[in-house]
Design an enzyme around this catalytic site. Structure first.
Site, mmCIF file in Angstrom:
data_model
loop_
_atom_site.group_PDB
_atom_site.id
_atom_site.type_symbol
_atom_site.label_atom_id
_atom_site.label_comp_id
_atom_site.label_asym_id
_atom_site.label_seq_id
_atom_site.Cartn_x
_atom_site.Cartn_y
_atom_site.Cartn_z
ATOM 1 N N SER A 245 52.510 45.834 44.012
ATOM 2 C CA SER A 245 51.281 46.618 43.814
ATOM 3 C C SER A 245 50.029 45.739 43.814
ATOM 4 C CB SER A 245 51.357 47.364 42.489
ATOM 5 O OG SER A 245 50.160 48.070 42.276
ATOM 6 N N LYS B 41 48.854 50.199 45.694
ATOM 7 C CA LYS B 41 47.809 49.835 44.732
ATOM 8 C C LYS B 41 47.857 50.840 43.572
ATOM 9 C CE LYS B 41 44.099 48.009 43.142
ATOM 10 N NZ LYS B 41 44.373 46.797 42.359
ATOM 11 N N ASN C 124 42.999 36.797 39.690
ATOM 12 C CA ASN C 124 42.307 37.965 40.234
ATOM 13 C C ASN C 124 41.815 38.861 39.118
ATOM 14 O OD1 ASN C 124 43.531 40.935 40.243
ATOM 15 N ND2 ASN C 124 45.262 39.511 40.122
ATOM 16 N N ASN D 204 52.163 51.174 35.449
ATOM 17 C CA ASN D 204 51.564 49.914 34.995
ATOM 18 C C ASN D 204 51.094 50.127 33.563
ATOM 19 O OD1 ASN D 204 49.994 47.693 34.483
ATOM 20 N ND2 ASN D 204 48.479 48.112 36.086
ATOM 21 N N CYS E 270 47.538 48.159 30.531
ATOM 22 C CA CYS E 270 46.196 48.750 30.579
ATOM 23 C C CYS E 270 45.733 49.039 29.159
ATOM 24 C CB CYS E 270 46.241 50.094 31.308
ATOM 25 S SG CYS E 270 46.588 49.935 33.021
ATOM 26 N N LYS F 38 56.505 48.903 34.629
ATOM 27 C CA LYS F 38 56.100 47.517 34.898
ATOM 28 C C LYS F 38 55.568 46.895 33.618
ATOM 29 C CE LYS F 38 53.291 44.820 38.064
ATOM 30 N NZ LYS F 38 52.615 44.898 39.372
ATOM 31 N N ASN G 275 53.855 41.778 35.141
ATOM 32 C CA ASN G 275 52.482 41.750 35.642
ATOM 33 C C ASN G 275 51.918 40.312 35.562
ATOM 34 O OD1 ASN G 275 49.895 42.756 36.454
ATOM 35 N ND2 ASN G 275 50.502 44.728 35.603
ATOM 36 N N GLY H 118 54.092 39.422 45.805
ATOM 37 C CA GLY H 118 52.672 39.715 45.622
ATOM 38 C C GLY H 118 51.773 38.710 46.313
HETATM 39 C C1 LIG Z 1 44.830 41.043 43.930
HETATM 40 C C2 LIG Z 1 45.870 41.633 43.021
HETATM 41 C C3 LIG Z 1 45.794 42.971 42.648
HETATM 42 C C4 LIG Z 1 46.749 43.536 41.805
HETATM 43 N N1 LIG Z 1 46.674 44.863 41.475
HETATM 44 C C5 LIG Z 1 47.658 45.432 40.712
HETATM 45 C C6 LIG Z 1 47.651 46.830 40.422
HETATM 46 O O1 LIG Z 1 46.761 47.592 40.852
HETATM 47 N N2 LIG Z 1 48.635 47.328 39.631
HETATM 48 C C7 LIG Z 1 49.645 46.536 39.145
HETATM 49 O O2 LIG Z 1 50.535 47.036 38.455
HETATM 50 N N3 LIG Z 1 49.702 45.204 39.439
HETATM 51 C C8 LIG Z 1 48.738 44.641 40.205
HETATM 52 N N4 LIG Z 1 48.802 43.302 40.503
HETATM 53 C C9 LIG Z 1 49.900 42.474 39.967
HETATM 54 C C10 LIG Z 1 50.993 42.198 41.016
HETATM 55 O O3 LIG Z 1 51.604 43.409 41.442
HETATM 56 C C11 LIG Z 1 52.063 41.251 40.455
HETATM 57 O O4 LIG Z 1 52.587 41.796 39.261
HETATM 58 C C12 LIG Z 1 51.520 39.840 40.148
HETATM 59 O O5 LIG Z 1 50.590 39.444 41.121
HETATM 60 C C13 LIG Z 1 52.638 38.792 40.020
HETATM 61 O O6 LIG Z 1 53.332 38.640 41.238
HETATM 62 P P1 LIG Z 1 53.000 37.467 42.307
HETATM 63 O O7 LIG Z 1 53.047 36.168 41.560
HETATM 64 O O8 LIG Z 1 54.065 37.585 43.370
HETATM 65 O O9 LIG Z 1 51.653 37.749 42.848
HETATM 66 C C14 LIG Z 1 47.826 42.724 41.325
HETATM 67 C C15 LIG Z 1 47.893 41.376 41.710
HETATM 68 C C16 LIG Z 1 46.944 40.815 42.545
HETATM 69 C C17 LIG Z 1 47.078 39.373 42.946
#
Ligand SMILES: Cc1cc2nc3c(=O)[nH]c(=O)nc-3n(C[C@H](O)[C@H](O)[C@H](O)COP(=O)(O)O)c2cc1C
Length: 304
Positions: free
Chosen positions: A18, A42, A66, A124, A127, A163, A190, A263
């Site tokens: 996501s 998203k 981020n 998620n 929050c 999550k 997350n 991600g």
């Molecule tokens: C740019 C960005 C936007 C994200 N937006 C969301 C989101 O809208 N909802 C959510 O549950 N997690 C969101 N995440 C978290 C990711 O889904 C993931 O849990 C986190 O990045 C760890 O995984 P990774 O190390 O592979 O990136 C976001 C992560 C990034 C980098």
């Protein structure tokens, strides 16, 4: 390579995570969506959200920070404009849902229940709960039980993945509360609250001042969380944090994940998930295995 996450059947164990894969459509010209196990959208809220001020991303050693501020088009526009286009692809679409009170989660799910082309919901819970002084839903087992139990009743048509936030002292307790309230799977985890500043200017490198850390830097930390949850509950797990290589996928599966999500790695190479698939097939055969499921949970738990 086929795996099951509860009732959801995936053609392989690799999903896009996501927030890093838009609504899927943005990646359709770069990635063959039908080669993926699926993807998570998203985060979708009841009303559209414009998001946080720029800069929203910043590179850090072995990772990324981020603060997007949960920008999204809102559930109505998602159902009207995005879902119909996604239905052309034969892939599993998991819709990530968030809210600022329990009623928000329920209302988003209620609207999605009438739509077609969704494999599961992913809640998620990292929050702020505005009705409880802004404390995150995911930090307290009682609140987790409340939000998951209420969402479970609303999601009568589809599986509910939860999550988890990684920033808790005992993730096993949270996983247990989510499972007892009806979670069909747990996505772990997350991002980690973090910051990056420029000491010369005295300013943050992120518009929101603080953000969430992701990427290879977090993988060992999240792998331990998956291990702790696996010891506590039998609920299917999606491992998520720093997956970049075939070894990362196999580490999460060996500790007990049924599938993984990718991600940050998609930012440096949008095709990374497809590449992982090919590499994973070879790696599983090299381990003299004919089925990825045979590797799940093979972690010994002792080094004797
Ligand atoms: C740019 C960005 C936007 C994200 N937006 C969301 C989101 O809208 N909802 C959510 O549950 N997690 C969101 N995440 C978290 C990711 O889904 C993931 O849990 C986190 O990045 C760890 O995984 P990774 O190390 O592979 O990136 C976001 C992560 C990034 C980098």
């Amino acid at each position: 390579m086929g795996v099951s996450v509860g009732a959801v059947r995936l053609r392989n164990p690799i999903l896009a995570a996501s927030g890093t894969f838009g609504y899927g459509l943005e990646f359709a010209h770069l990635v063959n969506l039908e080669r993926l196990g699926g993807f998570v959208t998203k985060g979708i809220s009841l009303e559209p959200i414009e998001g946080a001020p720029a800069p929203r991303l910043c590179e850090t050693p072995s990772g990324m920070l981020n603060a997007i501020g949960l920008q999204n088009v809102g559930v109505r526009a998602f159902i009207a404009d995005k879902l119909p286009l996604l239905q052309k692809y034969n892939t599993q679409v998991v819709v990530n849902v968030f809210g600022y009170c329990v009623e928000d989660y329920v209302e988003v799910i209620r609207r999605l229940e009438d739509a077609e082309g969704i494999a599961a919901y992913e809640l998620n819970i990292s929050c702020p709960n505005v009705k409880k002084g802004g404390m995150q839903f995911g930090n307290d087992p009682v609140t987790v039980g409340e939000v998951v139990g209420t969402a479970r009743k609303a999601a009568s048509r589809r599986p509910l993945w939860i999550k988890l936030t990684p920033l808790v002292s005992d993730i096993g307790l949270i996983a247990k509360a989510a499972t007892e309230a009806g979670a069909d799977a747990l996505t772990i985890a997350n991002t980690y609250p973090a910051m990056a500043i420029d000491f010369r200017t005295g300013r943050s490198r992120i518009g929101n001042l603080t953000g969430g850390l992701s990427g290879p830097a977090i993988k060992p930390i999240t792998l331990r969380l998956v291990y702790e949850v696996r010891k506590t509950v039998e609920t299917p797990i999606l491992g998520l944090g720093g997956v970049e290589t075939v070894q990362d996928v196999l580490d999460y599966v060996t500790v007990g994940a049924s599938a993984v999500q990718v991600g940050t790695a998609s930012f440096s190479d949008p095709k990374v998930s497809e590449g992982l698939m090919a590499g994973l097939e070879r790696a599983v055969l090299e381990l003299n295995c004919h089925n990825i499921n045979d590797l799940r949970g093979k972690f010994l738990g002792e080094n004797g």
